[in-house]
Design a protein around this motif. Structure first.
Motif, PDB file in Angstrom:
ATOM      1  N   ALA A  60       0.826  -1.189   0.000  1.00  0.00           N
ATOM      2  CA  ALA A  60       0.000   0.000   0.000  1.00  0.00           C
ATOM      3  C   ALA A  60       0.863   1.242   0.000  1.00  0.00           C
ATOM      4  CB  ALA A  60      -0.903   0.001   1.238  1.00  0.00           C
ATOM      5  N   ALA A  61       0.513   2.201  -0.847  1.00  0.00           N
ATOM      6  CA  ALA A  61       1.263   3.450  -0.908  1.00  0.00           C
ATOM      7  C   ALA A  61       0.966   4.282   0.322  1.00  0.00           C
ATOM      8  CB  ALA A  61       0.884   4.230  -2.168  1.00  0.00           C
ATOM      9  N   SER A  62       1.975   5.005   0.763  1.00  0.00           N
ATOM     10  CA  SER A  62       1.795   5.905   1.885  1.00  0.00           C
ATOM     11  C   SER A  62       0.811   6.996   1.500  1.00  0.00           C
ATOM     12  CB  SER A  62       3.141   6.526   2.252  1.00  0.00           C
ATOM     13  OG  SER A  62       2.975   7.558   3.187  1.00  0.00           O
ATOM     14  N   PRO A  63      -0.118   7.388   2.389  1.00  0.00           N
ATOM     15  CA  PRO A  63      -1.112   8.395   2.036  1.00  0.00           C
ATOM     16  C   PRO A  63      -0.543   9.799   1.927  1.00  0.00           C
ATOM     17  CG  PRO A  63      -1.310   7.789   4.349  1.00  0.00           C
ATOM     18  CD  PRO A  63      -0.315   6.847   3.723  1.00  0.00           C
ATOM     19  N   THR A  64       0.668  10.011   2.402  1.00  0.00           N
ATOM     20  CA  THR A  64       1.282  11.323   2.322  1.00  0.00           C
ATOM     21  C   THR A  64       2.714  11.190   1.856  1.00  0.00           C
ATOM     22  OG1 THR A  64       1.979  11.196   4.633  1.00  0.00           O
ATOM     23  CG2 THR A  64      -0.130  12.272   4.191  1.00  0.00           C
ATOM     24  N   ASN A 171      10.009   1.876  -1.171  1.00  0.00           N
ATOM     25  CA  ASN A 171       9.321   1.375  -2.363  1.00  0.00           C
ATOM     26  C   ASN A 171       7.803   1.439  -2.231  1.00  0.00           C
ATOM     27  OD1 ASN A 171      11.636   0.074  -4.093  1.00  0.00           O
ATOM     28  ND2 ASN A 171      12.052  -0.487  -1.968  1.00  0.00           N
ATOM     29  N   ASP A 172       7.291   1.704  -1.055  1.00  0.00           N
ATOM     30  CA  ASP A 172       5.857   1.804  -0.825  1.00  0.00           C
ATOM     31  C   ASP A 172       5.416   3.238  -0.570  1.00  0.00           C
ATOM     32  OD1 ASP A 172       5.617  -0.991  -1.005  1.00  0.00           O
ATOM     33  OD2 ASP A 172       6.189  -1.206   1.094  1.00  0.00           O
ATOM     34  N   ARG A 173       6.243   4.187  -0.940  1.00  0.00           N
ATOM     35  CA  ARG A 173       5.917   5.587  -0.731  1.00  0.00           C
ATOM     36  C   ARG A 173       4.949   6.103  -1.796  1.00  0.00           C
ATOM     37  NH1 ARG A 173      10.222   7.851   2.342  1.00  0.00           N
ATOM     38  NH2 ARG A 173      10.132   6.737   4.308  1.00  0.00           N
ATOM     39  N   LEU A 174       4.622   7.368  -1.675  1.00  0.00           N
ATOM     40  CA  LEU A 174       3.624   7.984  -2.540  1.00  0.00           C
ATOM     41  C   LEU A 174       4.076   8.058  -3.994  1.00  0.00           C
ATOM     42  CD1 LEU A 174       0.935   9.641  -2.620  1.00  0.00           C
ATOM     43  CD2 LEU A 174       2.366  11.666  -2.376  1.00  0.00           C
ATOM     44  N   TRP A 175       3.180   7.654  -4.888  1.00  0.00           N
ATOM     45  CA  TRP A 175       3.372   7.865  -6.326  1.00  0.00           C
ATOM     46  C   TRP A 175       2.686   9.163  -6.718  1.00  0.00           C
ATOM     47  CZ3 TRP A 175       5.610   4.952 -10.386  1.00  0.00           C
ATOM     48  CH2 TRP A 175       6.236   3.768  -9.988  1.00  0.00           C
ATOM     49  N   GLY A 176       3.308   9.912  -7.626  1.00  0.00           N
ATOM     50  CA  GLY A 176       2.678  11.107  -8.138  1.00  0.00           C
ATOM     51  C   GLY A 176       1.519  10.754  -9.060  1.00  0.00           C
ATOM     52  N   THR A 177       0.610  11.691  -9.240  1.00  0.00           N
ATOM     53  CA  THR A 177      -0.500  11.492 -10.160  1.00  0.00           C
ATOM     54  C   THR A 177       0.036  11.128 -11.547  1.00  0.00           C
ATOM     55  OG1 THR A 177      -1.878  13.053  -8.955  1.00  0.00           O
ATOM     56  CG2 THR A 177      -2.489  12.595 -11.230  1.00  0.00           C
ATOM     57  N   GLY A 178      -0.528  10.106 -12.164  1.00  0.00           N
ATOM     58  CA  GLY A 178      -0.040   9.616 -13.449  1.00  0.00           C
ATOM     59  C   GLY A 178       0.873   8.424 -13.295  1.00  0.00           C
ATOM     60  N   ARG A 179       1.368   8.163 -12.077  1.00  0.00           N
ATOM     61  CA  ARG A 179       2.154   6.995 -11.737  1.00  0.00           C
ATOM     62  C   ARG A 179       3.399   6.837 -12.612  1.00  0.00           C
ATOM     63  NH1 ARG A 179      -0.177   4.510  -7.948  1.00  0.00           N
ATOM     64  NH2 ARG A 179       1.168   2.689  -8.052  1.00  0.00           N
ATOM     65  N   VAL A 180       4.124   7.911 -12.803  1.00  0.00           N
ATOM     66  CA  VAL A 180       5.410   7.835 -13.493  1.00  0.00           C
ATOM     67  C   VAL A 180       6.564   8.194 -12.562  1.00  0.00           C
ATOM     68  CG1 VAL A 180       4.477   8.230 -15.804  1.00  0.00           C
ATOM     69  CG2 VAL A 180       5.175  10.183 -14.404  1.00  0.00           C
ATOM     70  N   ILE A 181       6.265   8.846 -11.435  1.00  0.00           N
ATOM     71  CA  ILE A 181       7.274   9.250 -10.460  1.00  0.00           C
ATOM     72  C   ILE A 181       6.845   8.765  -9.080  1.00  0.00           C
ATOM     73  CG2 ILE A 181       8.352  11.197  -9.256  1.00  0.00           C
ATOM     74  CD1 ILE A 181       9.449  10.837 -12.021  1.00  0.00           C
ATOM     75  N   GLU A 182       7.762   8.079  -8.394  1.00  0.00           N
ATOM     76  CA  GLU A 182       7.546   7.681  -7.004  1.00  0.00           C
ATOM     77  C   GLU A 182       8.576   8.405  -6.146  1.00  0.00           C
ATOM     78  OE1 GLU A 182       7.225   3.591  -4.313  1.00  0.00           O
ATOM     79  OE2 GLU A 182       8.540   3.649  -6.063  1.00  0.00           O
ATOM     80  N   TYR A 183       8.153   8.856  -4.978  1.00  0.00           N
ATOM     81  CA  TYR A 183       9.013   9.672  -4.131  1.00  0.00           C
ATOM     82  C   TYR A 183       9.667   8.848  -3.029  1.00  0.00           C
ATOM     83  CZ  TYR A 183       7.009  13.570  -6.587  1.00  0.00           C
ATOM     84  OH  TYR A 183       6.639  14.438  -7.582  1.00  0.00           O
ATOM     85  N   PHE A 184      10.990   8.981  -2.904  1.00  0.00           N
ATOM     86  CA  PHE A 184      11.728   8.378  -1.810  1.00  0.00           C
ATOM     87  C   PHE A 184      11.911   9.449  -0.723  1.00  0.00           C
ATOM     88  CE2 PHE A 184      14.012   5.185  -4.852  1.00  0.00           C
ATOM     89  CZ  PHE A 184      12.824   4.505  -5.018  1.00  0.00           C
ATOM     90  N   ASP A 185      13.074   9.469  -0.075  1.00  0.00           N
ATOM     91  CA  ASP A 185      13.322  10.426   0.999  1.00  0.00           C
ATOM     92  C   ASP A 185      13.884  11.739   0.470  1.00  0.00           C
ATOM     93  OD1 ASP A 185      12.583   8.857   3.278  1.00  0.00           O
ATOM     94  OD2 ASP A 185      14.398   7.681   2.982  1.00  0.00           O
ATOM     95  N   SER A 186      13.600  12.821   1.190  1.00  0.00           N
ATOM     96  CA  SER A 186      14.155  14.125   0.844  1.00  0.00           C
ATOM     97  C   SER A 186      14.386  14.912   2.119  1.00  0.00           C
ATOM     98  CB  SER A 186      13.217  14.897  -0.087  1.00  0.00           C
ATOM     99  OG  SER A 186      11.976  15.153   0.560  1.00  0.00           O
ATOM    100  N   GLY A 187      15.201  15.957   2.036  1.00  0.00           N
ATOM    101  CA  GLY A 187      15.473  16.741   3.228  1.00  0.00           C
ATOM    102  C   GLY A 187      16.201  18.028   2.921  1.00  0.00           C
ATOM    103  N   ARG A 188      16.290  18.854   3.939  1.00  0.00           N
ATOM    104  CA  ARG A 188      16.998  20.133   3.851  1.00  0.00           C
ATOM    105  C   ARG A 188      17.724  20.349   5.171  1.00  0.00           C
ATOM    106  NH1 ARG A 188      15.586  24.540   6.294  1.00  0.00           N
ATOM    107  NH2 ARG A 188      13.402  23.913   6.523  1.00  0.00           N
ATOM    108  N   GLU A 189      18.967  20.825   5.101  1.00  0.00           N
ATOM    109  CA  GLU A 189      19.739  21.048   6.316  1.00  0.00           C
ATOM    110  C   GLU A 189      20.680  22.215   6.115  1.00  0.00           C
ATOM    111  OE1 GLU A 189      21.548  18.060   9.513  1.00  0.00           O
ATOM    112  OE2 GLU A 189      22.721  18.074   7.684  1.00  0.00           O
TER     113      GLU A 189
END
Length: 277
Positions: A60-64, A171-189
């Motif tokens: 299941a994809a993460s809801p956020t 691998n179970d994170r959110l897919w963007g609309t259209g299902r061509v991009i899936e998001y892994f981790d990101s950050g700012r420091e």
């Protein structure tokens, strides 16, 4: 992959979570298949992704998204603490985006400390040093196993860490609309006086030939690094005015294109990221 408005000192740690404990011993890692990328990004994938069919990922994809949706004002739930935090959200400059390759022997050590006994099952597809070092980061390694499962490790020297348990959770994170991009981790420091390091990664389907990143409301797009079905971006941002303690910074937006140059996906238009929450 939009960055939440955390306090400067904890922003990346909050976005990524607490790094996992890893095995102490050094595990042998196959580095023969490592694709080490530098420069400002590859326009096309270098390795065929056997797992990319354009269909839904398993689980299941993460809801956020993996990080809190960004704000262009002060911190969430609190009033701005200085006039700087209510200034133009696009008052910033991207000063550096150039990455450099991580040597294969160091990649093996990063994966070993990040994944422990599982490291031997993975080979790196993107392994780069970021344009500058921050307290916790100076590189990123994305690796994949024979089942098409990805892991993302934050690198500092020859040490690696992942906030995900297990690391394949991305691998179970959110897919963007259209299902061509899936998001892994990101950050700012924060990365020294007056500048911030922004890093993110994800997965693309076989229809995608080029991925770029834009920041805030500015139109300029910067190429992401692409290999083996994974993409990575890294940039150094400098606010045009001194930021306050709750500086949110601009949100990064992912754009995907096919081989003809047709835009397949624009995160800035994705209702999953642009709708009011």
């Amino acid at each position: 992959m939009k960055i939440g408005p955390e306090n400067d000192g904890a922003s990346l740690r909050r976005s990524w979570g607490v790094p996992l404990s890893v095995a102490a011993g050094v595990t042998a890692v196959s580095v023969a298949a490592v694709v080490v990328l530098g420069g400002t990004g590859d326009a096309r994938p270098r390795v065929a992704d056997r797992a990319l069919s354009g269909g839904s990922p398993t689980g299941a994809a993460s809801p956020t998204p993996s990080t809190t949706r960004g704000s262009t004002s002060g911190g969430v739930g609190s009033a701005p603490t200085s006039n700087h935090e209510t200034s133009d959200p696009d008052a910033f400059t991207i000063t550096k985006t150039t990455t450099t390759p991580i040597q294969a022997g160091t990649v093996a050590k990063v994966l070993s400390s990040c994944l422990g006994a599982e490291a031997s099952r993975y080979h790196a597809v993107v392994a780069v040093r970021t344009p500058v070092s921050s307290r916790d980061w100076d590189g990123v390694v994305v690796a994949v196993n024979s089942s098409g499962q990805y892991v993302q490790c934050a690198a500092k020297g020859d040490k690696g860490s992942s906030p995900d348990s297990p690391p394949t959770f991305i691998n179970d994170r959110l897919w963007g609309t259209g299902r061509v991009i899936e998001y892994f981790d990101s950050g700012r420091e924060p990365a020294g006086k007056g500048q911030y390091l922004m890093v993110g990664a994800g997965h693309y389907t076989s229809d995608v030939a080029k991925i770029t990143v834009s920041y805030g409301g500015k139109p300029k797009q910067y190429p992401a690094l692409m290999a083996g079905g994974a993409f990575v971006y890294a940039a150094v941002l400098s606010p045009d005015t001194p930021p306050g303690p709750h500086y949110a910074g601009p949100s990064p937006y992912i754009h995907a294109y096919d081989a003809s140059g047709k835009e397949l996906y624009n995160q800035a238009k994705d209702p999953k990221f642009t709708s009011t929450q």
